[in-house]
Design a protein around this motif. Structure first.
Motif, PDB file in Angstrom:
ATOM      1  N   LYS B  57       0.819  -1.217   0.000  1.00 29.35           N
ATOM      2  CA  LYS B  57       0.000   0.000   0.000  1.00 29.35           C
ATOM      3  C   LYS B  57       0.849   1.263   0.000  1.00 29.35           C
ATOM      4  CE  LYS B  57       0.309   0.730   4.835  1.00 29.35           C
ATOM      5  NZ  LYS B  57       0.131   1.816   5.756  1.00 29.35           N
ATOM      6  N   ARG B  60       2.274   1.019  -3.941  1.00 30.84           N
ATOM      7  CA  ARG B  60       1.264   0.643  -4.942  1.00 30.84           C
ATOM      8  C   ARG B  60       1.891   0.411  -6.322  1.00 30.84           C
ATOM      9  NH1 ARG B  60      -4.818   3.143  -3.587  1.00 30.84           N
ATOM     10  NH2 ARG B  60      -5.155   1.624  -1.961  1.00 30.84           N
ATOM     11  N   GLN B  79      -4.099  -4.305   0.903  1.00 32.58           N
ATOM     12  CA  GLN B  79      -5.116  -3.729   1.780  1.00 32.58           C
ATOM     13  C   GLN B  79      -6.493  -3.733   1.120  1.00 32.58           C
ATOM     14  OE1 GLN B  79      -3.768   0.183   3.091  1.00 32.58           O
ATOM     15  NE2 GLN B  79      -3.923  -0.467   5.201  1.00 32.58           N
ATOM     16  N   THR B  80      -6.511  -3.951  -0.188  1.00 28.06           N
ATOM     17  CA  THR B  80      -7.790  -3.901  -0.905  1.00 28.06           C
ATOM     18  C   THR B  80      -7.803  -4.988  -1.983  1.00 28.06           C
ATOM     19  OG1 THR B  80      -7.024  -2.408  -2.653  1.00 28.06           O
ATOM     20  CG2 THR B  80      -7.851  -1.376  -0.634  1.00 28.06           C
ATOM     21  N   GLU B  83      -5.928  -3.722  -5.025  1.00 26.39           N
ATOM     22  CA  GLU B  83      -4.476  -3.929  -4.963  1.00 26.39           C
ATOM     23  C   GLU B  83      -4.134  -5.393  -5.259  1.00 26.39           C
ATOM     24  OE1 GLU B  83      -3.141  -0.612  -1.547  1.00 26.39           O
ATOM     25  OE2 GLU B  83      -3.209  -2.736  -1.038  1.00 26.39           O
ATOM     26  N   THR B  99      -7.883  -6.633   5.002  1.00 23.90           N
ATOM     27  CA  THR B  99      -9.190  -6.027   5.270  1.00 23.90           C
ATOM     28  C   THR B  99     -10.277  -7.050   4.944  1.00 23.90           C
ATOM     29  OG1 THR B  99      -9.319  -5.112   3.041  1.00 23.90           O
ATOM     30  CG2 THR B  99      -8.425  -3.672   4.755  1.00 23.90           C
ATOM     31  N   MET B 100     -11.464  -6.799   5.460  1.00 26.28           N
ATOM     32  CA  MET B 100     -12.584  -7.719   5.245  1.00 26.28           C
ATOM     33  C   MET B 100     -13.421  -7.255   4.066  1.00 26.28           C
ATOM     34  SD  MET B 100     -13.379  -8.501   9.232  1.00 26.28           S
ATOM     35  CE  MET B 100     -12.331  -7.240   9.958  1.00 26.28           C
ATOM     36  N   PHE B 102     -16.986  -7.348   1.824  1.00 28.07           N
ATOM     37  CA  PHE B 102     -18.435  -7.584   1.817  1.00 28.07           C
ATOM     38  C   PHE B 102     -19.003  -7.138   0.475  1.00 28.07           C
ATOM     39  CE2 PHE B 102     -17.330  -7.314   6.258  1.00 28.07           C
ATOM     40  CZ  PHE B 102     -18.043  -8.358   6.810  1.00 28.07           C
ATOM     41  N   ALA B 105     -20.325  -8.258  -5.489  1.00 28.65           N
ATOM     42  CA  ALA B 105     -19.428  -7.943  -6.607  1.00 28.65           C
ATOM     43  C   ALA B 105     -17.970  -8.026  -6.170  1.00 28.65           C
ATOM     44  CB  ALA B 105     -19.748  -6.544  -7.153  1.00 28.65           C
ATOM     45  N   LYS B 106     -17.674  -7.462  -5.013  1.00 25.15           N
ATOM     46  CA  LYS B 106     -16.283  -7.474  -4.571  1.00 25.15           C
ATOM     47  C   LYS B 106     -15.866  -8.883  -4.137  1.00 25.15           C
ATOM     48  CE  LYS B 106     -14.700  -3.685  -2.242  1.00 25.15           C
ATOM     49  NZ  LYS B 106     -14.159  -2.921  -1.087  1.00 25.15           N
ATOM     50  N   ARG B 109     -14.858 -10.827  -7.127  1.00 24.89           N
ATOM     51  CA  ARG B 109     -13.494 -10.483  -7.554  1.00 24.89           C
ATOM     52  C   ARG B 109     -12.470 -11.143  -6.632  1.00 24.89           C
ATOM     53  NH1 ARG B 109     -13.768  -4.377  -7.012  1.00 24.89           N
ATOM     54  NH2 ARG B 109     -11.514  -4.632  -7.117  1.00 24.89           N
ATOM     55  N   ASN B 342      -0.621   7.695  -3.522  1.00 21.97           N
ATOM     56  CA  ASN B 342      -1.950   7.462  -4.081  1.00 21.97           C
ATOM     57  C   ASN B 342      -2.505   8.658  -4.847  1.00 21.97           C
ATOM     58  OD1 ASN B 342      -4.201   5.675  -4.356  1.00 21.97           O
ATOM     59  ND2 ASN B 342      -5.328   7.007  -2.948  1.00 21.97           N
ATOM     60  N   ARG B 364      -2.574   2.842  -7.968  1.00 22.41           N
ATOM     61  CA  ARG B 364      -3.067   4.146  -7.533  1.00 22.41           C
ATOM     62  C   ARG B 364      -4.596   4.169  -7.631  1.00 22.41           C
ATOM     63  NH1 ARG B 364      -6.281   7.253  -9.082  1.00 22.41           N
ATOM     64  NH2 ARG B 364      -5.736   6.709 -11.209  1.00 22.41           N
ATOM     65  N   SER B 367      -8.571   1.563  -4.159  1.00 20.62           N
ATOM     66  CA  SER B 367      -9.110   1.350  -2.815  1.00 20.62           C
ATOM     67  C   SER B 367     -10.428   0.605  -2.867  1.00 20.62           C
ATOM     68  CB  SER B 367      -9.259   2.698  -2.092  1.00 20.62           C
ATOM     69  OG  SER B 367      -7.979   3.231  -1.818  1.00 20.62           O
ATOM     70  N   ILE B 368     -10.810   0.168  -4.038  1.00 24.10           N
ATOM     71  CA  ILE B 368     -12.109  -0.488  -4.187  1.00 24.10           C
ATOM     72  C   ILE B 368     -11.905  -1.965  -4.492  1.00 24.10           C
ATOM     73  CG2 ILE B 368     -14.277  -0.512  -5.461  1.00 24.10           C
ATOM     74  CD1 ILE B 368     -13.859   2.409  -6.061  1.00 24.10           C
TER      75      ILE B 368
END
Lengths: 368, 368
Positions: B57, B60, B79-80, B83, B99-100, B102, B105-106, B109, B342, B364, B367-368
């Protein structure tokens, strides 16, 4: 609104998601609210006899800049050469760059923008004037230069009327340049003080035989107030398209006029008091603007986003009657829209409560 | 260094500028310093018997992530999900997502990443475990899940050893998942407290018949300290590649070990006390991390960047023996590297004092 403005509609990218399935964190723009904000401000400028020159740094979006021009903005304000290039590429032909440019490479780009637009810039020093004169000469273009004036905000700008008139004369005498007038950013709540400075400066310019064609002022907090506007001919406002928690706290906007939210998900409830959301400093930025907390959760007004890590917001939910659960999706009203815009490649446009598509943030990252 | 690491060299994009002509604001990375930082930390991990799992992170960047793995990192920390996708695309096959996740869609992925990598994630709730179990099942992949533990930092994580062992059992019993161990982020200066929490938890897991294959800890401020590491098997550090003003203030790095600076230009000197530079919150972010001022100007150590606008830094130069002039180019050591990364599409690599080229920041905005 059922019909999106053509400038927005024609640039929407399809999104294979609904509001319920969109991945978080995501920036949502309520198009109806944003467009009403643009129209209301244009009407106010028209009624006050002010040229509307909106600051596109807030949205960094071609669609919204074109919409602002379509609604009556004479041109736009940009903060960087990179923003100017994006907006010139989009066909906007009247640009005002409110920062000073140094360095051969960036000045050459500025000259290229001047060749294809009606470009004005600011200066508060002979060095800045000479730099832009060099760019104008090299490009064979003409650039208007406004003198930036310090009127209480403590940013850039000259304060002494004689110095200002002197720099204006230097501009007027420089090949490729014309003296474009005066520009200032008054301190919040001090626009009357700014007016005095502007009047004294206009008089000093007149005494030096210089006409002041434009007096450009700006600032969102006082944008709806009438005091201190007497000498002002054009106004630069930016945040009004989306509004944010900072403007809400200053009573410059109402909650119904806030068009941007950051959709986030509650990812953890480690204690009864604490919730963690998946929007951190890489989604909200750490801009506080004097506020308590890093944004307002609309569904839980008692909750306080008391700290941010890069991907997480820490929320004190001890004041919530019904605190959020893991997996809940919430909307955060950000403290400061302009810096949130700059973190995302696209914003999601909501129309009539439905996801209409995504708009690219074409000038995202264009601080160079 | 004369020879750049192959992972970096092969990804450098040519830049038609020199250090003297590069447009500002620009992020400069001293490759020699960064690479030495990576090597020194890998040696420390090897000597301490710790698995090095660096947090990408901070940079990146694919080039630097590959370089970290080449130097001995077993895998990387992300972290995402965004990434993770970028790094999986780059061929990195051992990922730990801290990270967790939910939302369908995510999670879909995440499942796709799990199909092509050795993926571990964290959870601190049954909901989080069940979400990732669904993703693993849908993708036909296996995902290791570490239980996140609160050990004093007040982030995510469970605190009660019995709760932790219970969640570990739930993971172990979930189709498509394996219990991967324990993960925590200790509070700065409280790693001994964290060790006690970890030991109690390991015992609780053992009593529940569960082996704890990995104990993952992290945090930059205490990364060079030996206390509290007894139960730790792997370490997640991020900022050490570049270091920053925050780590300097905590004596975690020396000035010579700081690899990132933001090159900026003095654009205005409106008063004897004030200078304005063209690096504001859209270049430096407003992260303070407890520090006074928004970064340190290396050429003018007495100067204080006391406020930021979006494109401007306000500098108090009253303490400077020889204050900067309009047009001067200066280097700012940022407060916090990870958020600066970022904001920029590319960073400029400096080698032997010369501009070697640009490296894309591939993750960059991811975060999604």
């Amino acid at each position: 609104m059922t019909e999106l403005p053509e400038a927005v509609r024609s640039r929407l990218q399809p999104v294979n998601r609904t509001l319920e399935t969109l991945e978080t964190p995501a920036v949502l723009i309520d198009a109806d609210v944003a467009d009403a904000n643009l129209r209301r401000w244009q009407e106010r400028c028209d009624a006050a006899g002010l040229v509307n020159r909106p600051h596109i740094k807030t949205h960094r979006s071609v669609a919204w800049a074109l919409r602002q021009v379509e609604l009556g903005a004479k041109g736009i304000t940009v903060q960087t050469v990179g923003e100017a290039e994006v907006m010139a590429d989009a066909g906007i032909r009247d640009l005002f760059l409110t920062t000073m440019t140094f360095g051969a490479a960036k000045l050459a780009r500025l000259g290229e923008v001047a060749k294809r637009t009606k470009l004005a810039v600011v200066a508060d020093s002979q060095e800045a004037v000479d730099a832009v004169a060099g760019a104008a000469k090299a490009a064979g273009a003409r650039i208007r230069v406004l003198v930036e004036i310090e009127s209480g905000a403590g940013r850039c700008g000259l304060a002494d009327p004689a110095d200002i008139a002197g720099l204006a004369k230097h501009i007027a005498a420089s090949e490729g340049l014309s003296f474009g007038g005066l520009m200032t950013y008054p301190a919040a709540g001090k626009r009357l003080q700014g007016e005095q400075v502007l009047q004294a400066t206009i008089e000093a310019c007149a005494a030096a035989g210089l006409d002041v064609p434009v007096v450009s002022s700006g600032g969102s907090p006082d944008m709806w107030k009438d005091d201190g506007l007497a000498p002002v001919t054009e106004y630069r406002a930016g945040t009004y398209i989306y509004n944010d928690r900072a403007l809400l706290s200053r009573d410059t906007a109402t909650p119904e006029q806030c068009a941007m939210t950051v959709l986030a998900t509650v990812v953890s409830r480690p204690t009864a008091e604490r919730a963690i959301i998946d929007a951190g400093s890489k989604a909200l930025t750490s801009d506080l603007l004097g506020l308590n907390g890093h944004g307002q959760i609309l569904e839980h007004p008692e909750a306080v986003i008391y700290a941010l890590n890069e991907e997480h917001g820490m929320v004190d939910v001890s004041g919530c009657a019904v605190p959020p659960k893991v997996g809940d999706r919430i909307h955060v009203l950000p403290n400061h829209t302009c810096v949130v815009t700059n973190l995302f490649d696209r914003m999601y446009v909501v129309n009539d409560g439905k996801l209409a598509g995504a708009l690219p943030v074409e000038a995202r990252g264009k601080s160079i």
